[in-house]
Scaffold this motif. Structure first.
Motif, PDB file in Angstrom:
ATOM      1  N   ALA A 199      -2.840  -5.448   1.288  1.00 40.41           N
ATOM      2  CA  ALA A 199      -2.035  -4.711   2.264  1.00 40.41           C
ATOM      3  C   ALA A 199      -1.125  -5.678   3.010  1.00 40.41           C
ATOM      4  O   ALA A 199       0.052  -5.366   3.245  1.00 40.41           O
ATOM      5  N   GLY A 200      -1.652  -6.859   3.356  1.00 36.67           N
ATOM      6  CA  GLY A 200      -0.833  -7.852   4.047  1.00 36.67           C
ATOM      7  C   GLY A 200       0.363  -8.268   3.207  1.00 36.67           C
ATOM      8  O   GLY A 200       1.498  -8.300   3.686  1.00 36.67           O
ATOM      9  N   VAL A 201       0.104  -8.551   1.906  1.00 37.50           N
ATOM     10  CA  VAL A 201       1.204  -8.965   1.030  1.00 37.50           C
ATOM     11  C   VAL A 201       2.247  -7.842   0.915  1.00 37.50           C
ATOM     12  O   VAL A 201       3.457  -8.082   0.997  1.00 37.50           O
ATOM     13  N   ALA A 202       1.753  -6.615   0.764  1.00 39.86           N
ATOM     14  CA  ALA A 202       2.671  -5.473   0.631  1.00 39.86           C
ATOM     15  C   ALA A 202       3.507  -5.335   1.899  1.00 39.86           C
ATOM     16  O   ALA A 202       4.717  -5.082   1.843  1.00 39.86           O
ATOM     17  N   LEU A 203       2.861  -5.531   3.033  1.00 39.76           N
ATOM     18  CA  LEU A 203       3.560  -5.394   4.313  1.00 39.76           C
ATOM     19  C   LEU A 203       4.682  -6.426   4.431  1.00 39.76           C
ATOM     20  O   LEU A 203       5.782  -6.111   4.897  1.00 39.76           O
ATOM     21  N   VAL A 204       4.399  -7.652   3.989  1.00 37.86           N
ATOM     22  CA  VAL A 204       5.436  -8.685   4.055  1.00 37.86           C
ATOM     23  C   VAL A 204       6.636  -8.286   3.200  1.00 37.86           C
ATOM     24  O   VAL A 204       7.796  -8.353   3.636  1.00 37.86           O
ATOM     25  N   THR A 205       6.354  -7.839   1.972  1.00 34.93           N
ATOM     26  CA  THR A 205       7.441  -7.400   1.095  1.00 34.93           C
ATOM     27  C   THR A 205       8.239  -6.285   1.743  1.00 34.93           C
ATOM     28  O   THR A 205       9.474  -6.287   1.745  1.00 34.93           O
ATOM     29  N   PHE A 206       7.524  -5.328   2.328  1.00 34.45           N
ATOM     30  CA  PHE A 206       8.150  -4.184   2.967  1.00 34.45           C
ATOM     31  C   PHE A 206       9.032  -4.627   4.137  1.00 34.45           C
ATOM     32  O   PHE A 206      10.178  -4.184   4.278  1.00 34.45           O
ATOM     33  N   MET A 207       8.508  -5.545   4.957  1.00 34.58           N
ATOM     34  CA  MET A 207       9.275  -6.000   6.122  1.00 34.58           C
ATOM     35  C   MET A 207      10.542  -6.710   5.689  1.00 34.58           C
ATOM     36  O   MET A 207      11.601  -6.551   6.296  1.00 34.58           O
ATOM     37  N   CYS A 208      10.435  -7.521   4.624  1.00 31.73           N
ATOM     38  CA  CYS A 208      11.627  -8.241   4.172  1.00 31.73           C
ATOM     39  C   CYS A 208      12.678  -7.268   3.683  1.00 31.73           C
ATOM     40  O   CYS A 208      13.863  -7.484   3.848  1.00 31.73           O
ATOM     41  N   ARG A 209      12.229  -6.174   3.053  1.00 35.36           N
ATOM     42  CA  ARG A 209      13.205  -5.265   2.494  1.00 35.36           C
ATOM     43  C   ARG A 209      13.811  -4.348   3.543  1.00 35.36           C
ATOM     44  O   ARG A 209      14.984  -4.040   3.498  1.00 35.36           O
ATOM     45  N   TRP A 210      13.013  -3.928   4.511  1.00 38.03           N
ATOM     46  CA  TRP A 210      13.475  -2.866   5.401  1.00 38.03           C
ATOM     47  C   TRP A 210      13.932  -3.317   6.771  1.00 38.03           C
ATOM     48  O   TRP A 210      14.526  -2.553   7.509  1.00 38.03           O
ATOM     49  N   THR A 211      13.595  -4.527   7.196  1.00 38.06           N
ATOM     50  CA  THR A 211      14.053  -4.964   8.513  1.00 38.06           C
ATOM     51  C   THR A 211      14.846  -6.254   8.346  1.00 38.06           C
ATOM     52  O   THR A 211      14.925  -6.803   7.254  1.00 38.06           O
ATOM     53  N   ARG A 212      15.423  -6.738   9.439  1.00 44.70           N
ATOM     54  CA  ARG A 212      16.190  -7.976   9.336  1.00 44.70           C
ATOM     55  C   ARG A 212      15.288  -9.189   9.483  1.00 44.70           C
ATOM     56  O   ARG A 212      15.772 -10.309   9.528  1.00 44.70           O
TER      57      ARG A 212
ATOM     58  N   PHE B  74      15.366 -11.443 -15.966  1.00 52.13           N
ATOM     59  CA  PHE B  74      15.294 -11.264 -17.416  1.00 52.13           C
ATOM     60  C   PHE B  74      14.133 -10.345 -17.781  1.00 52.13           C
ATOM     61  O   PHE B  74      14.267  -9.457 -18.624  1.00 52.13           O
ATOM     62  N   ALA B  75      12.985 -10.547 -17.107  1.00 51.05           N
ATOM     63  CA  ALA B  75      11.826  -9.695 -17.376  1.00 51.05           C
ATOM     64  C   ALA B  75      12.176  -8.239 -17.106  1.00 51.05           C
ATOM     65  O   ALA B  75      11.802  -7.344 -17.862  1.00 51.05           O
ATOM     66  N   GLN B  76      12.910  -8.031 -16.034  1.00 55.06           N
ATOM     67  CA  GLN B  76      13.285  -6.658 -15.702  1.00 55.06           C
ATOM     68  C   GLN B  76      14.232  -6.097 -16.758  1.00 55.06           C
ATOM     69  O   GLN B  76      14.107  -4.952 -17.180  1.00 55.06           O
ATOM     70  N   ALA B  77      15.177  -6.947 -17.195  1.00 55.80           N
ATOM     71  CA  ALA B  77      16.137  -6.489 -18.191  1.00 55.80           C
ATOM     72  C   ALA B  77      15.444  -6.174 -19.506  1.00 55.80           C
ATOM     73  O   ALA B  77      15.908  -5.336 -20.283  1.00 55.80           O
ATOM     74  N   GLN B  78      14.308  -6.839 -19.778  1.00 55.66           N
ATOM     75  CA  GLN B  78      13.544  -6.541 -20.980  1.00 55.66           C
ATOM     76  C   GLN B  78      12.837  -5.198 -20.881  1.00 55.66           C
ATOM     77  O   GLN B  78      12.223  -4.752 -21.824  1.00 55.66           O
ATOM     78  N   GLY B  79      12.865  -4.600 -19.697  1.00 53.64           N
ATOM     79  CA  GLY B  79      12.195  -3.327 -19.517  1.00 53.64           C
ATOM     80  C   GLY B  79      10.714  -3.468 -19.215  1.00 53.64           C
ATOM     81  O   GLY B  79       9.956  -2.522 -19.343  1.00 53.64           O
ATOM     82  N   TRP B  80      10.265  -4.659 -18.850  1.00 50.57           N
ATOM     83  CA  TRP B  80       8.854  -4.826 -18.513  1.00 50.57           C
ATOM     84  C   TRP B  80       8.577  -4.276 -17.125  1.00 50.57           C
ATOM     85  O   TRP B  80       9.461  -4.298 -16.258  1.00 50.57           O
ATOM     86  N   PRO B  81       7.371  -3.811 -16.901  1.00 54.37           N
ATOM     87  CA  PRO B  81       7.027  -3.284 -15.566  1.00 54.37           C
ATOM     88  C   PRO B  81       6.814  -4.432 -14.582  1.00 54.37           C
ATOM     89  O   PRO B  81       5.696  -4.878 -14.355  1.00 54.37           O
ATOM     90  N   THR B  82       7.893  -4.914 -13.977  1.00 52.12           N
ATOM     91  CA  THR B  82       7.786  -6.109 -13.148  1.00 52.12           C
ATOM     92  C   THR B  82       6.925  -5.878 -11.907  1.00 52.12           C
ATOM     93  O   THR B  82       6.224  -6.770 -11.470  1.00 52.12           O
ATOM     94  N   LEU B  83       7.001  -4.668 -11.382  1.00 52.33           N
ATOM     95  CA  LEU B  83       6.197  -4.395 -10.188  1.00 52.33           C
ATOM     96  C   LEU B  83       4.708  -4.527 -10.521  1.00 52.33           C
ATOM     97  O   LEU B  83       3.938  -5.156  -9.791  1.00 52.33           O
ATOM     98  N   THR B  84       4.323  -3.956 -11.676  1.00 53.04           N
ATOM     99  CA  THR B  84       2.930  -4.058 -12.090  1.00 53.04           C
ATOM    100  C   THR B  84       2.538  -5.511 -12.313  1.00 53.04           C
ATOM    101  O   THR B  84       1.445  -5.945 -11.931  1.00 53.04           O
ATOM    102  N   LEU B  85       3.446  -6.281 -12.927  1.00 56.40           N
ATOM    103  CA  LEU B  85       3.154  -7.696 -13.153  1.00 56.40           C
ATOM    104  C   LEU B  85       2.950  -8.417 -11.824  1.00 56.40           C
ATOM    105  O   LEU B  85       2.018  -9.211 -11.662  1.00 56.40           O
ATOM    106  N   ASP B  86       3.845  -8.113 -10.863  1.00 58.20           N
ATOM    107  CA  ASP B  86       3.747  -8.742  -9.550  1.00 58.20           C
ATOM    108  C   ASP B  86       2.408  -8.400  -8.906  1.00 58.20           C
ATOM    109  O   ASP B  86       1.703  -9.271  -8.383  1.00 58.20           O
ATOM    110  N   ILE B  87       2.053  -7.107  -8.984  1.00 53.59           N
ATOM    111  CA  ILE B  87       0.784  -6.684  -8.380  1.00 53.59           C
ATOM    112  C   ILE B  87      -0.392  -7.355  -9.093  1.00 53.59           C
ATOM    113  O   ILE B  87      -1.353  -7.791  -8.453  1.00 53.59           O
TER     114      ILE B  87
END
Lengths: 433, 443
Positions: free
Chosen positions: B71-84, B167-180
């Motif tokens: 949850a902490g890691v997800a929160l950091v990602t979320f904060m970087c994307r949605w706030t300044r 490149f991984a994304q362009a290959q169509g791999w599930p990058t989010l799943t890989l990250d998780i």
């Protein structure tokens, strides 16, 4: 001070805790604002862990808890952390985050070992390093002149005064070097020097806060109030003010909540600061998540509203009298919740009206729709005539562009395609009223 | 060496090994401090699980820590994307406030009436490797095998994703799943290691062996293996040192602990890996400090030699093939060298029979003349190229050529020479060595 002596011992202690907590938090938050702005928050984290061995060595050498050797030790190790991190990163090529991680964890490990090793000489408990003994500041009072106050207040007050003074004296230098290091360098300020002055302040603040509130609250107070204030304002002076407010608020409410829940004060203050950040992140008028969502929503619903008006205008233009319910109209512009809301808002603004089974534009709706269709067709004509796109390729771009063409732009486009009153598909380009 | 010592040694080396391997990915992806974040953020999860389950239920608490860390890691990602808020501040905020909440909960639990103090949550903060039992090793072994199997099975995907996510994304791999999946294995290892080495030092176990291994190789596979080995070795040695095994072998205690107190295991392990890291910083073949200083020193020496030869050549050029003696003062005036440095450079060149001392000055030998001619040719060819190929004014080219002449390879010189021969004008017609485009002030 008469009233104070009439309070119960518990209440006196609570007030001392709040006072020391507020001073510590403020001292941290002031320096922290600059750390947040300069994207060095984690160096604050690193230094507050790494000063541990400096403290222990200072204790061992001076054999006492006195302030001066403690500060010197922490200062040296804090600067060492900053310098080592930078050297590993710049000269040896270790990535910045990894070099920071290596340096501060190693120094922290060294500190823990030194504590155990000199356990009989060092009156420093590893646990209190982490979460401090803020609860007990009221039991360790010293007397200076007629006043009696917590010993902790001495070192914390010193650091608070130092931080305030440095920020006030070097306001301009800190401001410029934080926002535009290149400009600062060309103006002859030594950006590197400013960096190390800040690191020195962080180290001093950390060590003054250590005993009282523990390293974890130091990190929270260094980073969180500054980051929260950064979401709320674009002016440095206001940012410092807001951060101070959050810091003091966390101290007051934190102590009250900790007493109520019978738990650790420093931890509660840190958690409360987190809640303040959360509130700022959600509710900030300009940068808050809710504000961003609201802006996105307002802009999408405007687009859908305009699409609906344009659609009705085109039906009118073709003289199609067609029975159209709300669901049907909503489906025509993509379907879903947003078109329904848009229809409702158009109705309430009086831009459309229901005439039997037919949806019609009112006069105000028609003049808006006319403008939009005019933008659309002018853009199509421009794309074909001036940019040489084939006529069957221009509708799609125009449906996107039409929402972002204002009056002045329209006039320019009209001038550019003046010779033709028809769009590339042979329809009239409506005149503006 | 007791049975317990061996248990701890095996356990810490298992932990060190698997932490080193998963930490490598974190270091490579510039996420080194994610380990720090995870271990701090796990604390409230531990406490909440304790409160919800109503007791010290080991696996349940690990589960709680796992969830809170993610949850902490997800929160950091979320904060970087949605706030300044930038990533560094986001990491710091989540780390400190989660940990603050954890401290708050844990002391709430300890102050609870009715034996809350038995929660033993404080061991998670500094860790207690000495308290390892056989079951802990089984758990560690299971987690290690699980994580290693995942890493081996998805090696190709993780490798590509770490170095080139686009490149991984362009290959169509599930990058989010890989990250998780990556973050999940990092979290799992962190959570399992917490009780043994504690919050801060768990981050060290993830970062330091990987950062050390990075010095020795540029290949991911080697780095993973090396990092695992370094982690395991540090774990084993550290736990043995802290258990006093070294004292047993040596007959005396080199670390001289107070009152016979053993050193705490976690910090000793970390300092062991720090030692390995420092050794790597110094000695690694290409990236190490010694190797780099040696290369730098060699380059400087070569540059000095070549500058000496070229200066001698330019002074001698008008009266070639006679080899004139160039006075010391003339050399000093032409190069920004101190007298001592000049003597040193001349002496070194003399060893290799490039120059010889003559009365009152220095003279090129035949061998030195050959080499000097090559150098001057490189210098002037480059000047000629800058003037004719890059349209730079003749009085601006000397310095540029000065700094690059030492680095021009034979291929490049041959190429420049071909162009020069193809285009040389009447004044240079018979020459292979171009004239200098500027005044040389020959004495």
């Amino acid at each position: 001070m008469e009233w104070f002596n009439h309070l119960s011992l518990d209440a006196q202690n609570d007030l001392w805790v709040i006072a020391v907590g507020a001073m510590t938090n403020t001292a941290c938050a002031l320096v922290g604002c600059y750390l947040v702005l300069r994207r060095m928050s984690l160096l604050g984290d690193a230094i507050s862990h790494a000063v541990l061995p400096g403290l222990v060595v200072a204790f061992v050498f001076s054999g006492s808890l006195s302030v001066v050797p403690m500060f010197v030790g922490a200062l040296l190790v804090g600067l060492l952390t900053a310098a080592l991190t930078q050297t590993l990163h710049r000269q040896v090529g270790v990535p910045e985050d990894a070099s920071m991680g290596v340096v501060f964890t190693s120094l922290f490990a060294l500190g823990v070992i030194l504590i155990k090793r000199y356990a009989h000489r060092v009156d420093l408990d590893p646990d209190c390093v982490l979460y401090g003994l803020l609860e007990f500041v009221g039991f360790n009072l010293i007397q200076i002149g007629p006043y009696e106050f917590p010993r902790a207040m001495l070192s914390v007050g010193l650091v608070l005064a130092l931080n305030t003074a440095v920020i006030a004296i070097f306001w301009k230098e800190l401001l410029i070097s934080s926002f535009d290091p290149a400009l600062a360098t060309t103006m002859g300020f030594r950006a590197g020097l400013v960096h190390y002055v800040l690191m020195a302040l962080v180290a001093l603040t950390t060590v003054a806060s250590f005993e009282q509130v523990g390293s974890i609250l130091v990190i929270a107070m260094l980073i969180v109030p500054g980051a929260a204030a950064h979401l709320l304002t674009d002016r440095l002076s206001r940012m410092l003010g807001i951060a101070t407010g959050i810091a003091i608020g966390a101290a007051v409410i934190g102590q009250a909540a900790a007493v109520w829940l019978n738990t650790n004060t420093a931890g509660t203050m840190a958690a409360l600061a987190g809640i303040a950040y959360l509130a700022a992140a959600l509710g900030s008028p300009r940068y808050g998540i809710l504000a961003v969502l609201a802006r996105n929503f307002a802009s999408s619903i405007r687009v859908v509203r305009e699409d609906l008006l344009a659609m009705l205008y085109r039906l009118e233009e073709l003289n199609i009298e067609r029975a159209m319910g709300w669901p049907e109209a909503a489906r025509a512009v993509g379907g879903g919740l947003l078109p329904r809301l848009a229809l409702f808002s158009l109705k309430r603004r009086g831009d459309i009206r229901r005439d039997g089974a037919v949806l019609r534009l009112t006069d105000s709706g028609r003049s808006q729709a006319k403008l939009l269709v005019r933008s659309h067709r002018l853009w199509e004509a421009y794309l074909v005539q001036r940019l040489g796109l084939p006529p069957d390729h221009v509708h799609e771009p125009a449906t996107r562009m039409e929402h972002y063409i204002d009056r002045g732009f329209q006039e320019k486009l009209a001038d550019a395609v003046a010779q033709s009153p028809l769009d590339p598909h042979g329809r009239d380009i409506p005149q503006s009223d | 060496m007791t049975y317990l010592t061996w248990i701890v040694a095996i356990g810490t080396s298992l932990l060190g090994c698997v932490a080193g391997v998963v930490g490598s990915y974190a270091v490579l992806r510039r996420r080194a401090l994610a380990g720090d974040l995870l271990s701090h953020a796990a604390l409230p999860g531990l406490c909440l699980a304790f409160l919800l389950l109503g007791g010290r239920h080991f696996l349940g608490m690990l589960g709680g820590a796992f969830v809170a860390g993610l949850a902490g890691v997800a929160l950091v990602t979320f904060m970087c994307r949605w706030t300044r808020t930038k990533e560094d501040a986001a990491l710091g905020i989540v780390l400190s406030t989660f940990f603050g909440a954890g401290i708050m909960l844990s002391s709430y639990i300890q102050n609870m009436p009715g034996g809350g103090a038995k929660a033993g949550l404080e061991t998670y903060i500094y860790g207690q490797a000495a308290g390892m039992i056989r079951e802990d090793i089984y758990l560690l072994a299971v987690v290690s095998v699980l994580v290693l199997v995942v890493l081996v099975l998805f090696h190709k995907e993780f490798k590509v994703f770490s170095f080139d996510p686009a490149f991984a994304q362009a290959q169509g791999w599930p990058t989010l799943t890989l990250d998780i999946a990556m973050m999940g294995s990092l979290t799992l290892v962190t959570v399992v290691g917490l009780p043994s080495v504690g919050v801060v030092l768990m981050a060290a176990m993830l970062i330091i062996p990987a950062a050390a291994a990075r010095f020795w190789t540029d290949r991911l596979e080697r780095m993973l293996v090396l990092s695992g080995v370094l982690g395991a070795v540090s774990g084993a040695i550290g736990s043995l040192i802290s258990a006093g095994a070294v004292k047993g072998w040596l007959g005396f205690d080199p670390f001289g602990g107070d009152e016979g107190a053993n050193l705490p295991t976690g910090p000793v392990i970390v300092l062991c890996s720090t030692t390995v890291f420092l050794v790597s910083v110094l000695l690694a073949p290409q990236r190490g400090l010694l190797a780099r200083s040696w290369n730098y020193f060699r380059l400087r020496a070569k540059t000095a030699d070549e500058n000496l030869l070229r200066t001698l050549f330019e002074c001698a050029e008008p009266r070639l093939p006679t080899l004139v003696t160039v006075p010391w003062d003339e050399l000093l005036a032409r190069r920004a060298w101190s007298r001592a440095r000049l003597f040193w450079v001349v002496r070194r060149a003399g060893w290799r029979n490039l120059v010889r001392r003559a009365p009152g000055g220095v003279q090129l030998t035949q061998r030195g003349l050959e080499q000097a001619r090559r150098l001057v040719r490189a210098h002037r060819l480059w000047e000629w190229f800058l003037i004719h190929g890059a349209s730079i004014a003749p009085d601006h080219v000397d310095r540029d050529a000065d700094s690059i002449e030492h680095l021009l390879g034979p291929d490049l010189i041959a190429e420049l020479e071909n162009r020069f021969i193809a285009q040389r004008d009447a004044s240079n017609a018979a020459q292979v060595l171009p004239n200098s485009p500027h005044e040389l002030n020959v004495p």
